[in-house]
Structure formats: structure tokens, C-alpha cells
Write an enzyme that holds these catalytic residues in place. Structure first.
Site, PDB file in Angstrom:
ATOM      1  CG  ASP A 128      36.136  71.933   1.292  1.00  0.00           C
ATOM      2  OD1 ASP A 128      35.128  72.030   0.504  1.00  0.00           O
ATOM      3  OD2 ASP A 128      36.748  72.687   1.999  1.00  0.00           O
ATOM      4  CB  SER A 129      37.317  72.858  -3.019  1.00  0.00           C
ATOM      5  OG  SER A 129      36.842  73.845  -2.011  1.00  0.00           O
TER       6      SER A 129
ATOM      7  CB  CYS B 228      32.609  70.869  -1.289  1.00  0.00           C
ATOM      8  SG  CYS B 228      33.281  72.382  -2.476  1.00  0.00           S
TER       9      CYS B 228
ATOM     10  CD  GLU C  52      41.664  79.067   1.317  1.00  0.00           C
ATOM     11  OE1 GLU C  52      42.778  79.021   0.716  1.00  0.00           O
ATOM     12  OE2 GLU C  52      40.673  78.410   1.479  1.00  0.00           O
TER      13      GLU C  52
ATOM     14  CG  HIS D 206      36.481  79.038   3.083  1.00  0.00           C
ATOM     15  ND1 HIS D 206      36.191  77.868   2.262  1.00  0.00           N
ATOM     16  CD2 HIS D 206      37.942  79.235   3.042  1.00  0.00           C
ATOM     17  CE1 HIS D 206      37.421  77.605   2.007  1.00  0.00           C
ATOM     18  NE2 HIS D 206      38.430  78.412   2.253  1.00  0.00           N
TER      19      HIS D 206
ATOM     20  CB  CYS E 230      30.427  79.182   1.291  1.00  0.00           C
ATOM     21  SG  CYS E 230      32.307  79.000   0.630  1.00  0.00           S
TER      22      CYS E 230
HETATM   23  N1  DGL Z   1      34.549  74.590  -0.329  1.00  0.00           N
HETATM   24  C1  DGL Z   1      33.935  75.519  -1.618  1.00  0.00           C
HETATM   25  C2  DGL Z   1      32.248  75.836  -0.984  1.00  0.00           C
HETATM   26  O1  DGL Z   1      31.867  75.399   0.100  1.00  0.00           O
HETATM   27  C3  DGL Z   1      34.466  77.103  -1.002  1.00  0.00           C
HETATM   28  C4  DGL Z   1      35.676  77.098  -1.894  1.00  0.00           C
HETATM   29  C5  DGL Z   1      35.783  76.751  -3.166  1.00  0.00           C
HETATM   30  O2  DGL Z   1      35.317  77.727  -4.118  1.00  0.00           O
HETATM   31  O3  DGL Z   1      36.156  75.893  -3.613  1.00  0.00           O
HETATM   32  O4  DGL Z   1      31.506  76.008  -1.773  1.00  0.00           O
END
Ligand code: DGL
Length: 281
Positions: A20-21, A83, A162, A196, A194
Site C-alpha cells: 500500500d502507499s 491500495c 492519520e 483508510h 480507499c
Molecule cells: N492507499 C490509498 C488508497 O487506497 C490512500 C492513501 C493515498 O492517497 O496514498 O487509495
């Protein structure tokens, strides 16, 4: 013959790579651990370069390719793109380049949404990149062309999660700001598109009420991973008395903060998160 069998066993026992990011993808790991407790996990969170949601397609592909190369050095047997942004923008390209099976979160989320809606009106919330890509509209439309999809980018949800503001009163104002018009529409299923957003699930439910089903792609992704491993003969055999497998966590920055978050959401104790210089891959 024995060698083939041994090789196959080695592959089955290899870990599943997840990336993931940042830290949000741990919501997907949590679900994989619930549904596939015997699978070991190697996770990479790109904490130095998050967010992906406001970056260009080329950058997201470049980052995802580097992470895939890194995970390959850990001999993973499959890769989960946890992600949404990377699943929407990089998975089709990167999938062509590697020799391990890959699965993202978009298709499983779209399948769940198509099953959940009764009115044929689905909402999708995600990062700017995910919503602008129109990927959910495309995939849901391919599953059932009668379903209409409304997308809404909610860029401030990620930093608020976050910052630990999930239970703060300002969170409700933000939910109202982004979801006010969707609440008034005839949508009856909303994809939390997303990583989060599943962490905001109870607040969004409080705001939207029971009439709108919240779809968490993590659940269907873990099911999809199980099918993918089974189709490729890679599902790990149950491991006797040891209930939960191991997770090796890597990040590109701030391992301590990540470890704290991991321990707050995963069902196992994480004593160490390692830092990787991802630019090398
Ligand atoms: N992990 C990203 C997503 O699921 C969210 C956070 C980001 O913008 O990197 O889209």
C-alpha cells in the site's frame, strides 16, 4: 517427481506480498489474517512517498513497479495491491510484467457493490486519482450495465485518519461536507474505495444510517486472494496447532509510528518494522 512435489510445497509455503502507499493497507492484511490465518505475509507500506492519491498515473506505476520488484526479492507467491489508487492506476500495467499472480482491491470491491445494491445506485468514495480514473464505474458497469455509479473524491479523509481524528467532532463535519449530496440521493450501497476509509466505517454509518450498505473491499479481496491461490495450487496447508502465521512488515520511512499502528489493528504482536530504501528497486 519428488523434486516437483518439494518445489510445489516450497511455493505453497512462500509468503503473500501485500503493499500500500502507507499504513491503510493493513486493513486488508487484517482481513487476510482473518480469512487465511495460515498464510505468511510480507507487507510494504510506502510511508516516505504517501499519498499516492494526488500523484500522476506514471508516478503511481513507477512506485508500484519498484515495490513489486522489492516483494519479488522476498520470494512471494502472490501479490495483493491493497491500495485502491495503485489498483486503479498501476495494477493492469504491473500485472503484465511479473510472473506471480496479482490481485487488487477494485475488482473485489466492485463485485461486492454490485451484489449489495437493490436500487441500482452505487456510490464510490476514494482518492482524487481513484475517482478520476473512473475505474469503479467501468468495472461495476461491466458486471451490470443497469447500475449507475456516483463517485466522490474525499481527499481530506486520509490525513484526518492519520492524525487520529476519527472520533473528533470535526470528522462528522467533514463527512457531512463530502457525503451530504450522496445522502440525499437514491444510492443504497457505498464503496469505501480507499484503504483508510474502513477505519471511518462506524462514523460514516452513523451519518448515513442503516439504509445504505457500506462496502469494504478488504473483505472481498481476501476472498478473492483465497480463490486466486487455490486456482494456482498455492493455498498453504493448515498448520496444526499454530493458529496465526507471521507478518514481516517493511516501510520506506517512520517504522516506529507504523509499528504502533500495526499493533493497534493486527491480531498479532509486531515487534519490529524494517526500513527499506525502495528507490534501489
Ligand atoms: N492507499 C490509498 C488508497 O487506497 C490512500 C492513501 C493515498 O492517497 O496514498 O487509495
Amino acid at each position: 517427481m519428488n523434486e516437483i512435489r518439494n518445489d510445489h510445497k516450497l511455493m505453497k509455503d512462500a509468503p503473500v506480498g501485500v503493499f500500500d502507499s502507507g499504513l491503510g493497507g493493513l486493513t486488508v492484511v487484517r482481513e487476510i489474517m482473518r480469512q487465511l490465518p495460515e498464510e505468511d505475509i510480507v507487507y510494504f507500506g510506502d510511508t516516505a512517498r504517501v499519498p499516492y492519491g494526488s500523484k500522476s498515473n506514471d508516478t503511481i506505476i513507477y512506485f508500484s513497479r519498484q515495490i513489486t520488484h522489492f516483494l519479488k526479492t522476498k520470494h512471494v507467491k502472490a501479490i495483493v495491491v491493497a491500495c485502491n489508487t495503485a489498483s486503479a492506476l498501476a495494477l493492469p500495467t504491473v500485472n503484465e510484467e511479473v510472473d506471480v499472480p496479482m490481485i487488487g482491491v477494485v475488482e473485489p470491491g466492485a463485485i461486492a457493490a454490485a451484489k449489495a445494491t437493490r436500487t441500482g445506485n452505487v456510490g464510490v468514495i476514494g482518492t482524487q486519482a481513484t475517482v478520476s480514473s473512473g475505474i469503479y464505474t467501468k468495472v461495476i458497469g461491466a458486471l451490470d450495465p443497469t447500475i449507475s455509479v456516483i463517485g466522490k473524491a474525499c481527499p481530506l479523509f486520509v490525513p484526518m485518519v492519520e492524525e487520529g481524528l476519527v472520533d473528533h467532532p470535526v470528522m462528522m463535519q467533514m463527512i457531512d461536507y463530502y457525503l451530504g449530496s450522496m445522502k440525499e440521493s437514491s444510492m443504497d450501497a457505498l464503496v469505501l474505495g480507499c484503504t483508510h476509509y474502513p477505519l471511518l466505517r462506524s462514523r460514516i454509518h452513523e451519518y448515513l444510517g442503516d439504509a445504505i450498505t457500506l462496502v469494504n473491499p478488504a473483505y472481498e479481496t481476501a476472498m478473492g486472494l483465497k480463490n486466486l491461490l487455490a486456482e494456482n495450487g498455492l493455498l498453504r496447508d493448515a498448520r496444526g496447532t499454530k493458529k496465526q502465521a507471521a507478518a514481516d512488515l517493511y516501510v520506506s520511512d517512520l517504522p516506529e509510528r507504523f509499528k504502533e499502528f500495526a499493533n493497534s489493528i493486527l491480531p498479532i504482536d509486531i515487534d519490529r518494522v524494517k526500513t527499506v530504501n525502495i528507490e534501489q528497486y
